[in-house]
Design a protein around this motif. Structure first.
Motif, PDB file in Angstrom:
ATOM      1  N   GLY A 179       0.773  -1.218   0.049  1.00 19.43           N
ATOM      2  CA  GLY A 179       0.011   0.090  -0.055  1.00 19.43           C
ATOM      3  C   GLY A 179       0.642   1.085   0.088  1.00 19.43           C
ATOM      4  N   ILE A 180       2.016   1.068  -0.246  1.00 17.55           N
ATOM      5  CA  ILE A 180       2.811   2.277  -0.283  1.00 17.55           C
ATOM      6  C   ILE A 180       2.470   3.192  -1.419  1.00 17.55           C
ATOM      7  N   MET A 181       2.342   2.460  -2.533  1.00 19.88           N
ATOM      8  CA  MET A 181       1.670   3.236  -3.826  1.00 19.88           C
ATOM      9  C   MET A 181       0.809   2.405  -4.523  1.00 19.88           C
ATOM     10  N   THR A 182       0.179   2.807  -5.448  1.00 15.70           N
ATOM     11  CA  THR A 182      -0.757   1.939  -6.298  1.00 15.70           C
ATOM     12  C   THR A 182      -0.152   1.004  -7.037  1.00 15.70           C
ATOM     13  N   GLU A 183      -0.657   0.001  -7.532  1.00 14.23           N
ATOM     14  CA  GLU A 183      -0.256  -0.800  -8.711  1.00 14.23           C
ATOM     15  C   GLU A 183      -0.156   0.031 -10.022  1.00 14.23           C
ATOM     16  N   GLU A 184      -1.042   0.735 -10.339  1.00 12.38           N
ATOM     17  CA  GLU A 184      -1.191   1.593 -11.729  1.00 12.38           C
ATOM     18  C   GLU A 184      -0.271   2.485 -11.597  1.00 12.38           C
ATOM     19  N   LYS A 185       0.410   3.050 -10.324  1.00 12.26           N
ATOM     20  CA  LYS A 185       1.421   3.759 -10.438  1.00 12.26           C
ATOM     21  C   LYS A 185       2.782   3.390 -10.876  1.00 12.26           C
ATOM     22  N   VAL A 186       2.998   2.094 -10.544  1.00 13.02           N
ATOM     23  CA  VAL A 186       4.079   1.276 -10.802  1.00 13.02           C
ATOM     24  C   VAL A 186       3.916   0.820 -12.445  1.00 13.02           C
ATOM     25  N   ASP A 187       2.531   0.489 -12.848  1.00  8.27           N
ATOM     26  CA  ASP A 187       2.163  -0.227 -14.285  1.00  8.27           C
ATOM     27  C   ASP A 187       2.703   1.153 -15.174  1.00  8.27           C
ATOM     28  N   SER A 188       2.550   2.361 -14.672  1.00  5.86           N
ATOM     29  CA  SER A 188       2.767   3.722 -15.875  1.00  5.86           C
ATOM     30  C   SER A 188       4.179   4.013 -15.555  1.00  5.86           C
ATOM     31  N   PHE A 189       4.989   3.214 -15.093  1.00  2.00           N
ATOM     32  CA  PHE A 189       6.470   3.490 -14.854  1.00  2.00           C
ATOM     33  C   PHE A 189       7.378   2.646 -15.648  1.00  2.00           C
ATOM     34  N   ASN A 190       8.083   3.084 -16.756  1.00  4.15           N
ATOM     35  CA  ASN A 190       9.170   2.215 -17.300  1.00  4.15           C
ATOM     36  C   ASN A 190      10.274   2.731 -17.723  1.00  4.15           C
ATOM     37  N   LEU A 191      11.470   2.014 -17.580  1.00  2.00           N
ATOM     38  CA  LEU A 191      12.616   2.529 -17.697  1.00  2.00           C
ATOM     39  C   LEU A 191      13.063   2.929 -19.306  1.00  2.00           C
ATOM     40  N   PRO A 192      13.510   4.032 -19.543  1.00  2.00           N
ATOM     41  CA  PRO A 192      13.628   4.197 -21.135  1.00  2.00           C
ATOM     42  C   PRO A 192      15.263   4.005 -21.508  1.00  2.00           C
ATOM     43  N   THR A 193      15.563   2.636 -21.175  1.00  2.00           N
ATOM     44  CA  THR A 193      16.814   2.264 -21.586  1.00  2.00           C
ATOM     45  C   THR A 193      16.837   0.960 -22.034  1.00  2.00           C
ATOM     46  N   PHE A 194      17.882   0.615 -23.205  1.00  2.00           N
ATOM     47  CA  PHE A 194      17.645  -0.729 -23.662  1.00  2.00           C
ATOM     48  C   PHE A 194      19.045  -0.949 -24.165  1.00  2.00           C
ATOM     49  N   TYR A 195      19.555  -2.343 -23.555  1.00  2.00           N
ATOM     50  CA  TYR A 195      20.794  -3.212 -23.953  1.00  2.00           C
ATOM     51  C   TYR A 195      20.568  -3.794 -25.120  1.00  2.00           C
ATOM     52  N   SER A 196      21.014  -3.335 -26.228  1.00  2.00           N
ATOM     53  CA  SER A 196      20.773  -3.980 -27.686  1.00  2.00           C
ATOM     54  C   SER A 196      21.658  -5.309 -27.599  1.00  2.00           C
ATOM     55  N   PRO A 197      20.877  -6.475 -28.283  1.00  2.00           N
ATOM     56  CA  PRO A 197      21.813  -7.528 -28.371  1.00  2.00           C
ATOM     57  C   PRO A 197      22.927  -7.164 -29.547  1.00  2.00           C
ATOM     58  N   VAL A 198      24.012  -7.635 -29.498  1.00  5.74           N
ATOM     59  CA  VAL A 198      25.329  -7.021 -30.327  1.00  5.74           C
ATOM     60  C   VAL A 198      24.859  -7.270 -31.803  1.00  5.74           C
ATOM     61  N   LYS A 199      24.004  -8.289 -32.200  1.00  8.98           N
ATOM     62  CA  LYS A 199      23.745  -8.703 -33.433  1.00  8.98           C
ATOM     63  C   LYS A 199      22.970  -7.823 -34.070  1.00  8.98           C
ATOM     64  N   GLY A 200      21.949  -7.207 -33.226  1.00  8.55           N
ATOM     65  CA  GLY A 200      21.080  -6.272 -33.691  1.00  8.55           C
ATOM     66  C   GLY A 200      21.872  -4.946 -34.015  1.00  8.55           C
ATOM     67  N   MET A 201      22.456  -4.317 -33.158  1.00  9.36           N
ATOM     68  CA  MET A 201      23.316  -3.375 -33.307  1.00  9.36           C
ATOM     69  C   MET A 201      24.305  -3.257 -34.861  1.00  9.36           C
ATOM     70  N   LYS A 202      24.722  -4.390 -34.866  1.00  9.08           N
ATOM     71  CA  LYS A 202      25.855  -4.568 -36.062  1.00  9.08           C
ATOM     72  C   LYS A 202      24.883  -4.268 -37.296  1.00  9.08           C
ATOM     73  N   GLU A 203      23.627  -4.939 -37.090  1.00  8.46           N
ATOM     74  CA  GLU A 203      22.676  -4.844 -38.458  1.00  8.46           C
ATOM     75  C   GLU A 203      22.417  -3.322 -38.497  1.00  8.46           C
ATOM     76  N   ILE A 204      21.979  -2.765 -37.541  1.00 10.98           N
ATOM     77  CA  ILE A 204      21.732  -1.189 -37.715  1.00 10.98           C
ATOM     78  C   ILE A 204      22.833  -0.404 -38.425  1.00 10.98           C
TER      79      ILE A 204
END
Ligand code: SAM
Length: 327
Positions: A210-235
């Protein structure tokens, strides 16, 4: 490989994109300038040419970055062998005039996304990321949405730089990435994003009491991505403006060795705290990181650099000249 100065001036322009406030940027810039001087020194150019070289360095970061601290930390003259400028703004778009940069450097920046992928915030979408803050342990659509955003962002970055870098100019990137084999397929390796799974489950535990609502957590996402090396190479290889001169994983064995759980947690707290405060408020931060520390203690392998597989990819790109490709 060489770098050719432009016009009648013997001026070399260097940009560090996402430089933060130092000292890493100053160490990197010093190494880049020394390497360029060496290159000229060992070339067949007349001594007068390289002895009169001048360097201008553009330090870029987001407008919210603390440029005052950066400027205060600058190596003082006469030890500094370059002229310094601050350039505020996102490197996803244009920051410099056309064909004005000889060398671009960017370290530990491109895994930050320009935004959280839209679909993972949409309840009606199969990529909705309920109960998590990142893509590990999520339906495959969530990972795909992250990957698509990363691709779009990296392409915007390359396209903007294609305008700004001179023909044959160089771009050196260090990109935190992930191994190609998913952690789930190889229990000896831990995917770097598993750390965010522990942070996300700490938030969910707080929602359950009860420290915060689940909705509050659901609406939070981190804007980071560790691309797999293969995908990076292709781009990178698909990009029509730059050729890939070098691509290799740096040896991080000692770099990421952390002495204890508190150091490990504080490394992540420094980077994540502002985002968390903005979304949940400052009051929950201490308890969140205490709970996160507890989860790290229960899963100590995550602190082991031989198991937590962050791949620091070093990529050297060269701007194709007009004759080679599209300008
Ligand atoms: C982990 S720090 C790395 C700092 C420095 N390059 C280093 O190697 O120590 C990431 C930096 O990238 C910056 N950054 C992230 N996205 C950016 C963007 N779109 N434009 C400019 N800077 C950005 C952040 O503000 C932050 O200072």
């Amino acid at each position: 490989m060489t770098i050719t100065t432009s016009g009648s001036k013997n001026l070399i322009t260097i940009a560090d994109l996402g430089c933060s406030t130092g000292p890493n940027t100053f160490i990197a810039i010093h190494a880049i300038i020394e390497a360029i001087k060496n290159l000229y020194h060992t070339s067949n150019l007349p001594a007068a040419h390289y002895q009169t070289l001048e360097f201008q360095v553009f330090f870029n970061d987001q407008v919210s970055s603390d440029f005052n601290t950066l400027f205060k930390n600058l190596p003082p003259n006469p030890n500094r062998s370059y002229f310094a400028c601050g350039v505020p703004g996102s490197f996803r778009g244009r920051l410099f005039p056309k064909q004005s940069l000889h060398f671009v450097y960017s370290a530990s920046t491109l895994h930050w996304l320009s935004r959280v992928p839209k679909d993972i915030m949409d309840r009606s979408c199969s990529a909705w990321n309920k109960g998590r803050i990142h893509h590990t342990d999520a339906p495959k659509e969530v990972g795909e949405a992250y990957e698509a955003q990363f691709k779009e962002d990296l392409e915007s970055f390359l396209n903007a730089r294609a305008e700004e870098v001179v023909g044959n100019g160089l771009m050196a990137l260090q990109i935190p990435s992930a191994p190609d084999v998913a952690a789930a397929d190889d229990d000896k390796e831990i995917h770097p994003a598993r750390v965010f799974e522990l942070l996300g489950s700490s938030l969910m535990d707080m929602a359950r009491v009860g420290i915060m609502t689940e909705e509050k957590v659901d609406s939070f996402n981190l804007p980071t991505f560790y691309s797999p090396v293969k995908g990076m190479k292709e781009i990178l290889e698909r990009n029509e403006h730059f050729s890939v001169e070098k691509m290799e994983a740096l040896n991080l064995k000692n770099f990421y060795a952390v002495p204890n759980v508190y150091t490990f947690v504080s490394l992540y707290r420094v980077v994540m705290e502002d985002l968390i405060k903005q979304h949940f408020g400052a009051a929950i931060v201490d308890e969140l990181f205490d709970r996160f520390a507890q989860k790290v203690l229960e899963f100590p392998d995550i602190m082991n650099p031989r198991k937590l597989k962050i791949v620091m990819l070093f990529v050297l790109l060269k701007r194709k000249s007009q004759a080679e490709g599209k300008v």
